[in-house]
Design a protein around this motif. Structure first.
Motif: not given
Length: 304
Positions: A64, A67-68
């Motif tokens: 996560v 990806r951010k």
């Protein structure tokens, strides 16, 4: 205070202050969400430290974060990425003695050999920093086509890359697999060497103070097979480097990676001391093709 009274002050023995090692995820330093740790020992079996034992949840959190961070990092100029990689080398130079000690203890090397490994790792960051704004010129180009068009190929980063760091080279090998991934605009979730994770965890502290945006590199420690399995199957991981996997694990992970057509870099013998080629720079790049009409575009012109 007089000289006599200074000499009479009792000197109490100090307690040892042991280093607390943590994961590096999203620019922060969490402990494993499970609270688990495992003992790390030197080549003679002497205890060195407790390292976090990452869980599947930690792996998902790292994806996560990666990806951010991907949009801003891939959108940064190649020149800016090069500056940041060079800054990492600067920060490592300032903490050279710490890494020499950790590498020597982790790999059972003499101080001189460990110093050579650390110096090579610092130089490796500089080497890849110089490639950030040149790789597009080497692998991109204009393609001859029939018709009144320009046809241009340009490299773009693949996305989030899971990296299984080498087991036997805790620092130079680690840097050699991380640097090319992020130099080309990808973000990384890195699984440190299972038996020698301390240099990797300390590298997280350097990355946090070197202008690298949080989430671009995320460092996990623990059981390689346990952490790698959810990363290989994760639908938001675009590629995986299997360098740190043995033959059986690599085969298992490659099968899992096929579910969303991940790019896979298979394990292969590597001399990390030798100057690297550009193979790792191009391993996680996609080629975008742009068609552009020659002459004036006009009001309805398009470059795609």
């Amino acid at each position: 205070m007089s000289e006599k009274s200074e000499k009479s002050v009792p000197t109490e023995p100090r307690l040892s202050v042991f280093k607390t090692y943590k994961l590096y995820v999203g620019g922060k330093f969490p402990r494993s969400e499970s609270g688990r740790v495992y003992e790390v020992s030197d080549s003679k079996g002497n205890w060195l430290a407790n390292a976090p034992l990452s869980s599947r949840k930690d792996a998902r959190d790292a994806v996560v974060a990666a990806r951010k961070a991907f949009g801003a990092w891939s959108g940064a100029t190649a020149y800016n990425r090069g500056q940041i990689l060079y800054r990492i080398a600067e920060m490592l130079e300032g903490r050279r003695e710490q890494f020499v000690r950790e590498v020597a203890e982790s790999e059972g090397l003499s101080k001189a050999k460990a110093a050579a490994q650390v110096d090579a790792a610092i130089d490796r960051w500089v080497w890849y920093a110089g490639w950030t704004d040149k790789i597009a010129q080497v692998v991109g180009g204009a393609n001859p086509v029939a018709g009144p068009f320009f046809n241009l190929s340009s490299p773009e980063p693949t996305g989030v890359v899971a990296v299984l760091a080498p087991q036997e080279s805790s620092f130079l090998g680690l840097v050699s697999v991380i640097a090319p991934v992020i130099a080309t605009g990808n973000t990384a979730v890195v699984i440190a060497s299972e038996n020698a994770p301390l240099p990797a965890l300390s590298l997280g502290e350097v990355l946090a103070t070197s202008d690298l945006p949080g989430g671009v590199v995320n460092v996990l420690s623990g059981r390689t097979a346990e952490i790698a399995a959810p990363l290989a199957a994760h639908q938001d991981v675009n590629a995986i480097d299997l360098t740190g996997a043995d033959e059986a694990l690599a085969k298992e992970l490659e099968i899992a990676a096929a579910d969303n057509l991940k790019r896979v870099l298979r394990p292969q013998p590597v001399d990390y001391v030798a100057t690297p080629g550009i193979e790792r720079l191009t391993a996680f790049l996609e080629t975008k093709t742009v068609w552009h009409p020659t002459g004036s575009l006009g009001a309805s012109g398009s470059s795609y």
